[in-house]
Design a protein around this motif. Structure first.
Motif, PDB file in Angstrom:
ATOM      1  N   UNK A  13       0.839  -1.200   0.000  1.00 46.26           N
ATOM      2  CA  UNK A  13       0.000   0.000   0.000  1.00 46.26           C
ATOM      3  C   UNK A  13       0.872   1.247   0.000  1.00 46.26           C
ATOM      4  N   UNK A  14       0.737   2.052  -1.046  1.00 44.23           N
ATOM      5  CA  UNK A  14       1.511   3.282  -1.170  1.00 44.23           C
ATOM      6  C   UNK A  14       0.604   4.501  -1.025  1.00 44.23           C
ATOM      7  N   UNK A  15       1.165   5.597  -0.491  1.00 50.48           N
ATOM      8  CA  UNK A  15       2.530   5.778  -0.008  1.00 50.48           C
ATOM      9  C   UNK A  15       2.757   5.074   1.329  1.00 50.48           C
ATOM     10  N   UNK A  16       3.983   4.527   1.513  1.00 47.21           N
ATOM     11  CA  UNK A  16       4.324   3.733   2.691  1.00 47.21           C
ATOM     12  C   UNK A  16       4.860   4.634   3.799  1.00 47.21           C
ATOM     13  N   UNK A  17       4.634   4.211   5.023  1.00 49.49           N
ATOM     14  CA  UNK A  17       5.092   4.973   6.191  1.00 49.49           C
ATOM     15  C   UNK A  17       6.305   4.347   6.869  1.00 49.49           C
ATOM     16  N   UNK A  18       6.893   3.349   6.221  1.00 49.81           N
ATOM     17  CA  UNK A  18       8.135   2.780   6.733  1.00 49.81           C
ATOM     18  C   UNK A  18       8.886   2.117   5.583  1.00 49.81           C
ATOM     19  N   UNK A  19      10.203   2.063   5.737  1.00 47.24           N
ATOM     20  CA  UNK A  19      11.089   1.456   4.736  1.00 47.24           C
ATOM     21  C   UNK A  19      11.704   0.210   5.355  1.00 47.24           C
ATOM     22  N   UNK A  20      11.595  -0.898   4.665  1.00 47.88           N
ATOM     23  CA  UNK A  20      12.176  -2.136   5.147  1.00 47.88           C
ATOM     24  C   UNK A  20      13.581  -2.332   4.614  1.00 47.88           C
ATOM     25  N   UNK A  21      14.462  -2.877   5.470  1.00 48.57           N
ATOM     26  CA  UNK A  21      15.818  -3.234   5.059  1.00 48.57           C
ATOM     27  C   UNK A  21      15.876  -4.753   4.999  1.00 48.57           C
ATOM     28  N   UNK A  22      15.951  -5.294   3.784  1.00 50.90           N
ATOM     29  CA  UNK A  22      15.803  -6.725   3.528  1.00 50.90           C
ATOM     30  C   UNK A  22      17.168  -7.372   3.326  1.00 50.90           C
ATOM     31  N   UNK A  23      17.329  -8.574   3.866  1.00 45.54           N
ATOM     32  CA  UNK A  23      18.509  -9.393   3.612  1.00 45.54           C
ATOM     33  C   UNK A  23      18.164 -10.376   2.495  1.00 45.54           C
TER      34      UNK A  23
END
Length: 403
Positions: free
Chosen positions: A154-164
């Motif tokens: 769902x955009x706009x997003x309120x958090x950014x994920x840091x993925x491995x």
């Protein structure tokens, strides 16, 4: 919306949307029209696009050239799979690798409204294979491919994920104060520029056609971009700057870092394709850097690793071959031409990964190749990307990063 308006809007969207009009796009439109006469407007669209993307017929630069069919992995660092499209196994050459690719199509929400939705396949470093991951609306892979930044559906997003990418797990979530719709890493991977929006940048509206057919378009005059946020990946500190899009903008207009990371730029609509505007990190409009003023926003390769050459757009094309211009980045003067229709990434200072026309097929069908400055030789890296009959579906789009 009449035919003239559909054509005008479609050309604007191709000029400033997610990707540039691919070479041979007119071939594709005409071929699809012969198979499926869905919209009377496509007749005009095909004619106009053909005029826009037509390139003068040229002659070969050097000798007649030859084409190599490499094994899957060569001792010179090339990993190629000419029998795979979309790819299942690692594609790489020189300093760059295909870190991910995505497809896109419009998902209907209501009778009049839909969302352009991407589906990603990410490289699993452990297996060297691409695995589907449909959790994300947007993915940016960091140089080195050890981490990726992701946005939820769902955009706009309120958090950014840091993925491995090795585990497929989000190691942490970084909350942001402004809704985010696009992501790009700096060249050193230490920062992310996140483009902020107050609405979904991938929103589409249905344009009615004849016999129940329809086209999905993003409408101009309703820009939702608000600015950009620069995030330090290590400390999670961030600053936001307001830079709304102009009223002639289509909905998505993402930022990316300049070569040095001191500035950001975004594509703009103007008198020609590939125009770009630069801003400092406080959001003030500035002149383009001396070595980036002649670059095009719709040619992903941009500057060579040593900064001495600039990858530009198509220069010549004939039935089964294309050439693109390579220029001096500070003067804009052409240095040479290199094989390839769309230059995607520099493998090193002399070689590039490009889309190129598959020979022996009347309509344009692209494949990934490795091309070399000063040589007519091409090394095929992927199989042929066959266009879908539905023009609204986007075939697999590669994302190359430094490895």
């Amino acid at each position: 919306m009449n035919v003239e308006e559909v054509v005008r809007e479609t050309l604007r969207e191709q000029a400033a949307g997610e990707r540039a009009v691919p070479p041979g796009f007119a071939d594709r439109v005409l071929a699809v029209r012969r198979r499926r006469r869905r919209l009377r407007g496509l007749t005009s669209l095909a004619a106009v696009v053909a005029a826009v993307v037509a390139i003068a017929v040229g002659v070969p630069l050097l000798d007649s050239g030859r084409e190599q069919q490499p094994p899957a992995v060569r001792n010179d660092g090339i990993s190629a799979h000419p029998d795979q499209s979309p790819p299942r196994d690692l594609i790489a050459a020189g300093d760059v690798a295909l870190a991910a690719y995505y497809t896109a199509e419009t998902v209907e929400r209501t009778a009049e409204e839909g969302v352009r939705q991407r589906t990603y396949w990410l490289l699993d470093p452990a297996t060297g294979r691409y695995e589907k991951d449909d959790r994300w609306s947007y993915v940016a892979v960091a140089p080195g491919m050890r981490t990726a930044a992701v946005l939820e559906r769902e955009l706009p997003a309120r958090r950014i994920g840091v993925l491995d990418p090795r585990t497929g797990r989000v190691e942490r979530w970084v909350p942001v104060d402004h809704g985010v719709g696009g992501l790009a890493y700096s060249r050193d991977g230490g920062r992310i520029v996140a483009t902020t929006y107050d609405g979904n940048p991938d929103l589409r509206h249905r344009v009615p056609g004849q016999e129940g057919a329809a086209a999905w378009l993003s409408l101009t005059g309703r820009p939702s971009r608000t600015g950009f946020l620069v995030l330090d990946v290590g400390t999670e500190d961030s600053t936001w700057s307001a830079v709304p899009a102009g009223l002639d903008s289509t909905s998505r207009r993402d930022f990316a870092f300049s070569r040095t990371g001191d500035l950001v730029y975004a594509q703009v609509v103007g008198e020609r394709d590939g125009l770009q505007e630069f801003y400092d990190l406080s959001g003030e409009a500035v002149q383009a850097p001396a070595d980036e003023r002649y670059l095009r926003s719709d040619v992903p390769a941009r500057l060579s690793p040593d900064g001495r050459l600039a990858a530009l757009g198509p220069a010549k094309e004939r039935k089964d071959r294309s050439w693109s211009s390579v220029r001096d980045p500070r003067t804009g003067e052409e240095v040479t031409k290199v094989r390839g229709a769309t230059l995607l990434a520099w493998a090193d200072d002399r070689r590039l990964v490009a889309w190129e026309r598959t020979p022996g097929i009347q309509e344009y069908q692209g494949r990934l190749v490795l091309v070399t400055i000063g040589s007519e030789e091409v090394v095929q890296l992927s199989g042929t990307r066959v266009p879908d009959e539905d023009l609204d579906r986007q075939g697999w789009e590669p994302l190359f990063v430094t490895r």
